[in-house]
Design a protein around this motif. Structure first.
Motif, PDB file in Angstrom:
ATOM      1  N   GLN A   8       0.776  -1.282  -0.020  1.00  0.00           N
ATOM      2  CA  GLN A   8       0.011   0.009  -0.095  1.00  0.00           C
ATOM      3  C   GLN A   8       0.907   1.393  -0.053  1.00  0.00           C
ATOM      4  OE1 GLN A   8      -3.843   0.083   2.364  1.00  0.00           O
ATOM      5  NE2 GLN A   8      -2.967  -1.511   3.373  1.00  0.00           N
ATOM      6  N   GLN A 106      -8.508  -8.771   9.513  1.00  0.00           N
ATOM      7  CA  GLN A 106      -8.085  -7.310   9.330  1.00  0.00           C
ATOM      8  C   GLN A 106      -9.294  -6.458   9.459  1.00  0.00           C
ATOM      9  OE1 GLN A 106      -4.999  -6.224   6.049  1.00  0.00           O
ATOM     10  NE2 GLN A 106      -6.664  -5.309   5.067  1.00  0.00           N
ATOM     11  N   LYS A 110      -9.430  -3.265  11.435  1.00  0.00           N
ATOM     12  CA  LYS A 110      -9.332  -2.058  10.798  1.00  0.00           C
ATOM     13  C   LYS A 110     -10.723  -1.081  11.276  1.00  0.00           C
ATOM     14  CE  LYS A 110      -5.463  -2.358   7.825  1.00  0.00           C
ATOM     15  NZ  LYS A 110      -5.098  -2.265   6.413  1.00  0.00           N
ATOM     16  N   TYR A 125     -11.956  -5.495   0.617  1.00  0.00           N
ATOM     17  CA  TYR A 125     -10.507  -5.619   0.297  1.00  0.00           C
ATOM     18  C   TYR A 125      -9.797  -6.763   0.236  1.00  0.00           C
ATOM     19  CZ  TYR A 125      -5.702  -4.183   2.162  1.00  0.00           C
ATOM     20  OH  TYR A 125      -4.252  -4.170   2.236  1.00  0.00           O
ATOM     21  N   ASP A 146       0.489 -11.403   8.669  1.00  0.00           N
ATOM     22  CA  ASP A 146      -0.754 -10.914   8.941  1.00  0.00           C
ATOM     23  C   ASP A 146      -1.504 -10.987   7.555  1.00  0.00           C
ATOM     24  OD1 ASP A 146       0.942  -8.620   7.814  1.00  0.00           O
ATOM     25  OD2 ASP A 146      -0.983  -7.666   7.393  1.00  0.00           O
ATOM     26  N   GLN A 147      -0.966 -11.486   6.579  1.00  0.00           N
ATOM     27  CA  GLN A 147      -1.652 -11.515   5.318  1.00  0.00           C
ATOM     28  C   GLN A 147      -2.110 -12.957   4.933  1.00  0.00           C
ATOM     29  OE1 GLN A 147      -3.203  -9.198   3.695  1.00  0.00           O
ATOM     30  NE2 GLN A 147      -2.551  -7.759   5.199  1.00  0.00           N
ATOM     31  N   LYS A 192       0.557  -5.354  15.630  1.00  0.00           N
ATOM     32  CA  LYS A 192       1.804  -5.476  14.622  1.00  0.00           C
ATOM     33  C   LYS A 192       2.193  -3.968  14.280  1.00  0.00           C
ATOM     34  CE  LYS A 192      -0.226  -5.274  10.082  1.00  0.00           C
ATOM     35  NZ  LYS A 192       0.674  -4.445   9.210  1.00  0.00           N
TER      36      LYS A 192
HETATM   37 MG    MG Z   1      -1.501  -4.430   5.455  1.00  0.00          MG
END
Ligand code: MG
Ligand code: ATP
Length: 328
Positions: A8, A106, A110, A125, A146-147, A192
């Motif tokens: 990003q 996530q 978020k 997303y 995290d992904q 994180k």
């Molecule tokens: Mg990210």
């Protein structure tokens, strides 16, 4: 073997991005056909400034080039330049379970942090991310820990698509580093290190000055005990051990042995010295590369051209298989 990953252009990139993802991007150039995408469309899922976005893309492009991406050995491009990503996103929503999107950590994290609007984009997303990868029929996706969940989801989407419409998509694998896959915030080692949340003091930016890096590491939160070793009740020290191990390309156990008799102060100073040395060349090259916006744009445009050719072929197959548009 094809490799794809996205990053990003939100804010400045940090040590977690560098260790967890960017170092893997650089290595990927020697392992296969590598595509790296600056995902400006993903950046629209949280508050952003339209006036700033183009220059944040340039910042990120320059950081990636400074870290070692070579436009002759990889395809570096801006997501919004290749319209196939957005079209494929919509087509893939047909094979994405709403309940799966609701389970994404996530999204939960978020959305909880948004003060005004939790956008539908934040919810979708992972589908855009699936489209990014699946459009290129990539085999491997280098990402931080995290992904992991998002890569699992894109695999499910590809499997469901293939079962329903024919074997057209490649089911990709995540490639997550063994050390440094989840660098934690220095002030809040339960979270994180992140581009868009948390404070400045807990985040080491790739472009931080040596004095800033030293200050942040010296003030890093640790426990009141002693002993440089990893333990569940020592998240701060464990994180610093991981950082030093990743930066040195060593095993965390070797770091523990080396600092077995050291106090926290001495250990933190050693981490600071290593991180400063590690990031210095990136910052120097960034300073050389960043001013030449015309060159950055030329690299992104050439990358988009090459990316589009690959993605357009996938889209043509996907549209036809789904019965979308005039028959071929
Ligand atoms: Mg990210
Ligand atoms: P945000 O928190 O807003 O999503 P980010 O810091 O995760 O921002 P991204 O551009 O979303 O930045 O992530 C780019 C890559 O960096 C991804 O592969 C992601 O998994 C990896 N990454 C992000 N944070 C960390 C971290 N703390 N440690 C290791 N890898 C990370």
């Amino acid at each position: 073997m094809r490799i794809f990953s996205g990053i990003q252009p939100t804010g400045r990139k940090h040590l977690g991005n560098h260790i967890g993802a960017i170092v893997q991007y650089v290595a990927g150039q020697d392992r296969g056909e590598a595509l790296y995408c600056i995902v400006d469309l993903h950046a629209l899922t949280v508050p952003f400034d339209p006036a700033e976005l183009p220059s944040l893309v340039h910042d990120t492009a320059a950081i990636l080039l400074a870290a070692g991406l070579d436009p002759d050995r990889c395809i570096l491009f801006r997501q919004s330049d290749v319209r196939e990503h957005t079209e494929l996103t919509w087509l893939l929503t047909a094979v994405t379970a709403h309940g799966d999107l609701e389970r994404m950590t996530q999204f939960k994290d978020k959305s909880a942090k948004q003060r005004e609007l939790v956008s539908a984009g934040l919810f979708l997303y992972p589908v855009l991310m699936a489209a990014d990868v699946l459009a290129y029929r990539a085999h491997e996706v280098p990402v931080g820990d995290d992904q992991r969940q998002h890569v699992e989801l894109m695999r499910d989407i590809a499997i469901r698509f293939n079962a329903r419409f024919g074997e057209l998509l490649v089911v990709p694998e995540a490639r997550i580093p063994t050390v440094g896959a989840r660098i934690m915030d220095l002030q809040d080692p339960a979270s994180k290190m992140s581009t868009t949340s948390a404070g400045e003091e807990g985040t080491i930016y790739v472009l931080d000055e040596p004095a800033q890096i030293e200050r942040k590491l010296k003030r890093a939160v640790t426990d009141s005990g002693s002993g440089v070793r990893r333990a569940p009740d020592k998240p701060g020290i464990s994180n610093l051990i991981d950082i030093l191990a990743a930066v040195r390309g060593a095993e965390p156990a070797a770091i523990e042995r080396e600092f077995a008799d050291a106090g926290y102060g001495e250990f933190k100073a050693a981490v600071a010295t290593a991180v400063i040395e590690y990031l210095a060349p990136v910052r120097e090259r960034y300073d050389e590369l960043r001013p030449d916006v015309a060159r950055l744009e030329a690299i992104l445009a050439a990358g988009a051209e090459r990316a589009r050719t690959i993605a357009a072929a996938t889209l043509a197959d996907v549209r036809a298989a789904m019965g979308v548009g005039a028959p071929r």
